[in-house]
Design a protein around this motif. Structure first.
Motif, short mmCIF file in Angstrom:
data_model
loop_
_atom_site.label_atom_id
_atom_site.label_comp_id
_atom_site.label_asym_id
_atom_site.label_seq_id
_atom_site.Cartn_x
_atom_site.Cartn_y
_atom_site.Cartn_z
N VAL B 338 36.79 43.86 31.06
CA VAL B 338 35.55 45.03 31.18
C VAL B 338 34.86 45.15 32.33
O VAL B 338 34.69 46.64 32.59
N HIS B 339 34.83 44.08 33.04
CA HIS B 339 34.42 44.39 34.93
C HIS B 339 35.86 43.90 35.74
O HIS B 339 36.11 42.98 35.91
N PRO B 340 36.74 45.18 35.77
CA PRO B 340 37.72 44.93 36.72
C PRO B 340 37.28 43.72 38.17
O PRO B 340 38.23 43.09 38.12
N MET B 341 36.57 43.95 38.91
CA MET B 341 35.95 43.31 40.17
C MET B 341 35.81 42.45 40.03
O MET B 341 36.19 40.75 40.55
N LEU B 342 35.73 41.57 38.53
CA LEU B 342 34.45 39.98 38.52
C LEU B 342 35.98 39.34 37.66
O LEU B 342 35.94 38.64 38.67
N LEU B 343 36.57 40.36 37.19
CA LEU B 343 37.67 39.51 36.31
C LEU B 343 39.04 39.64 38.59
O LEU B 343 40.05 38.90 38.12
N ALA B 344 38.86 40.41 39.25
CA ALA B 344 39.71 39.75 40.15
C ALA B 344 39.43 38.93 40.99
O ALA B 344 39.90 38.41 41.74
N HIS B 345 38.03 38.81 40.91
CA HIS B 345 37.21 37.87 41.75
C HIS B 345 37.79 36.17 41.00
O HIS B 345 38.29 35.21 41.20
N HIS B 346 37.92 36.79 39.37
CA HIS B 346 37.69 35.14 38.63
C HIS B 346 39.26 34.96 39.02
O HIS B 346 39.93 33.67 39.73
N GLN B 347 40.55 36.10 39.40
CA GLN B 347 41.86 35.57 39.55
C GLN B 347 42.57 35.05 40.87
O GLN B 347 42.91 33.81 40.79
N ARG B 348 41.60 35.11 42.17
CA ARG B 348 41.46 35.24 43.24
C ARG B 348 40.96 33.78 43.13
O ARG B 348 41.87 32.61 44.18
N GLY B 349 40.02 33.41 42.46
CA GLY B 349 39.13 32.23 43.27
C GLY B 349 39.50 31.05 42.03
O GLY B 349 39.15 29.86 42.79
#
Lengths: 300, 378
Positions: B338-349
């Protein structure tokens, strides 16, 4: 951005370390909870160290560095409030200082000449008579604890000044906690480096090494946030430093006692002097929940 | 000691932000998912080229190699802004952080001339051939072998978990030329060399990130070797020390936390328990920030960095974890996209404690070098 102490700040740190050098070892026959040094207090007073925060070349950062270094000693004296909070009230106010929070016992209360009275949101100043307070020598907290037995006259501070005082109380708390954590960590590192079990020093076991490394990361983190808060004087920075201090100390106290085993339970090892001072600080200014609310108010 | 940015540093940050505002497309948050997707890798080449033209790809490199000798603070401010934006440089961040600088230090004239200009123009992607199926944290046990036959080396073996290998032009590859830790050498291998097979491994991190790379009688000239035979450990130690604090993960973690809090506040979901968890995560981000700044400060003053690099990296792992846990618990819809940038952080983090040396290895280093505890028996 410059994260190295400048020459003036290094000079203060060096002078404090030199002064502290004579107080680094507790007396061999000391087996108590409260190791106060009037001599340390006197030397700091005579050296003008309680006023360094108002000296432009030194400032609150030098005061915070000094509080951190002095908190590492087995001896204690009322240092943090005098160095970091008094300059934001009136540098002429008589010391020692102490805080009474919601009527509870506090550190240095029985000897304090100036009391900061916190009652909910309000903050006031009182100058107690000796008969207004009594010592609590049986407290486990390794500070001279005391409580009020009479109610002295309290001069309430205006809201803005009250907020400033609370900010600097948080800076003082975090700076002191950083030093206490460092001392407890150092004592534990020394213990596990020499104490052998299963034929080798405890400090060679990875289960302990990793936990001690995490404690070192926590300790340095508290110091950094405390120094930043001392530099900026920002309410959010101060609350963040106090929150991290209380949260990190909670973890570190458990680990250092666990690794010091039964030796750390005795009054023959100085560990309790630092861990029970930390425990005294854990509940101050409302504890972690209250610090978090202030962080949220100023940072989010 | 001063925790404020200078005027010049603030202006540099503003320049980068203005560049990002002008350059990132409107649908950037949909491209930014996962650090190595095809879409992002293609975009990164275009973006890095533009960054290079604006003098913002390698400002901290020497003038000779396309930079302008900017100080370590500017390099780090640049990295912070890129990570906060979701790292539009894609895998090319490695070029800037350590591949280019390592080649400058240890490369032959031929290697420098061949590779550095491409790196400085943002026209090339590299991958890091370090880990193997049996050699992760215990990197010195690696088995990929380079056998010298006259003027060439024949390389046989397998690498794994290799980021960006599917699209990379060149591999910075470790291979054994003799036994022991001192028997490892580095080879710069074009990925189109016959005998190289790359297989994508689907992962939580997103498409295109993790690969297996097989080397089957891969022939490279002796001139592809970086440094001397057996010099890999020295070179890699230097490269990893640049990499450990090269990625300001705390910056993206901190921004993610703030974005998550804004969402929760807007929806009146930022209640008492949530506040305390958020404040602790924020404290962890700020600690990681100051530890990282301490190292940049040392670099700026030419003070050698010791185990503080491991302290900095471990604190970064802690902040990544707390922010990630916060989002998963309080903004779970982010993980569903739902929130692509939060997901992007999750995948990087999620790889913060694993990539560039596991968090536990950092704790070992801290124990031995920072606390000076007696060493573990081997």
């Amino acid at each position: 951005m410059d994260l190295t102490l400048n020459e003036d700040q290094l000079a203060v740190e060096g002078a404090i370390d030199k002064l502290a050098g004579q107080f680094t070892t507790s007396p061999v026959d000391f087996h108590g909870f409260t190791l106060v040094s009037d001599e340390l207090d006197k030397e700091l007073e005579e050296g003008g160290y309680f006023e360094i925060a108002v000296v432009p070349e030194m400032g609150a950062l030098s005061a915070a560095v000094s509080v951190e270094r002095l908190a590492r000693l087995p001896y204690t004296a009322e240092v943090a409030l005098s160095m970091l909070v008094r300059p934001h009230l009136d540098i002429e106010l008589l010391r020692p200082f102490a805080v009474i929070e919601n009527g509870r016992p506090g550190r240095f209360v029985a000897s304090a000449k100036t009391l900061i009275i916190i009652d909910g949101e309000s903050v006031g100043i009182a100058h107690p008579e000796p008969a207004d307070a009594e010592a609590m020598p049986d407290s486990l907290f390794a500070y001279p604890m005391g409580r009020l037995v009479c109610s002295p006259d309290v001069k309430q501070l205006p809201a803005e000044q009250a907020a400033t005082v609370k900010t600097w109380l948080r800076v003082a708390l975090a700076s002191e906690m950083a030093g206490l954590m460092q001392a407890a960590l150092d004592a534990t590192v020394e213990h596990v480096s020499v104490r052998k079990q299963f034929g080798r020093p405890l400090g060679t076991f990875q289960a302990l090494r990793h936990r001690l490394s995490e404690c070192a990361v926590l300790t340095g983190g508290v110091r950094w946030l405390a120094l930043k808060a001392a530099c900026t004087g920002d309410a959010g920075d101060a609350a963040l430093a106090a929150l991290l201090a209380q949260d990190s100390a909670t973890r570190l106290i458990y680990d250092v006692h666990q690794m010091s085993g039964a030796m750390g339970m005795t009054l023959e090892m100085d560990l309790h002097l630092w861990t029970y001072r930390m425990k005294a600080l854990l509940s101050e200014l409302g504890g972690r929940g209250a610090q978090a609310n202030v962080v949220a108010e100023h940072c989010f | 000691m001063d925790f404020n940015w200078t005027q010049e540093q603030q202006e540099f940050r503003s320049t980068i932000r203005a560049f990002l505002d002008a350059t990132l497309p409107e649908d950037w948050e949909h491209i930014a998912h996962g650090p190595a997707s095809k879409e992002q890798t293609v975009f990164a080449k275009k973006f890095c080229g533009a960054l290079a033209e604006a003098g913002l790809l390698v400002p901290h490199w020497p003038e000779e190699w396309g930079g302008r000798d900017a100080d370590p603070w500017q390099a780090f401010i640049l990295a912070e802004e890129m990570w906060m934006a979701g790292e539009p440089r894609g895998g090319q961040y490695m070029n800037v952080n350590w591949i280019g600088p390592t080649l400058m230090l240890f490369g032959s004239e031929e290697q420098k001339e061949r590779y550095i200009p491409l790196l400085a123009r943002g026209e090339t992607l590299w991958c890091q051939g370090f880990s193997e199926p049996e050699s992760g944290s215990d990197l010195a046990s690696l088995r990929t072998r380079a056998t010298k036959e006259g003027e060439v080396y024949k390389i046989n073996g397998q690498k794994i978990w290799t980021s960006y290998a599917g699209d990379a032009d060149t591999c910075f590859c470790l291979a054994r030329t003799s036994e022991g830790k001192g028997g490892i050498s580095i080879f710069l291998i074009p990925m189109d060399t016959p005998g190289i097979t790359v297989r994508d491994i689907p992962s939580i991190i997103g498409e295109g990130d993790i690969h297996e790379v097989f080397f089957d009688n891969v022939e490279v000239p002796a001139s592809a070797r970086l440094g001397e035979e057996g010099q890999a450990w020295e070179i890699v130690s230097k490269a990893l020390s640049m990499e450990r604090v090269g990625i300001p993960r705390f910056a993206l973690a901190s921004k993610t936390l703030k974005d998550a809090i804004s969402l929760l506040k807007k929806e009146e979901r930022f209640g008492p328990g949530v506040v305390e968890q958020a404040a602790k995560a924020h404290a962890a981000c700020e600690v990681a920030r100051l530890y990282s700044y301490q190292i940049i400060d040392q670099r700026a003053k030419n003070i050698p960095t010791g185990p503080e690099a491991s302290v900095g990296r471990f604190s970064t792992v802690v902040c990544e974890r707390l922010v990630s846990e916060f989002v998963v618990e309080h903004v779970p819809e982010a993980i569903s996209g739902v929130h692509p940038m939060l997901l992007a952080h999750h995948q990087r983090g999620i790889v913060a404690g694993i990539a560039s040396g596991a968090a536990e290895i950092q704790l070992n280093i801290i124990a031995t070098q920072f606390l000076e505890l007696p060493r573990e028996p081997r």
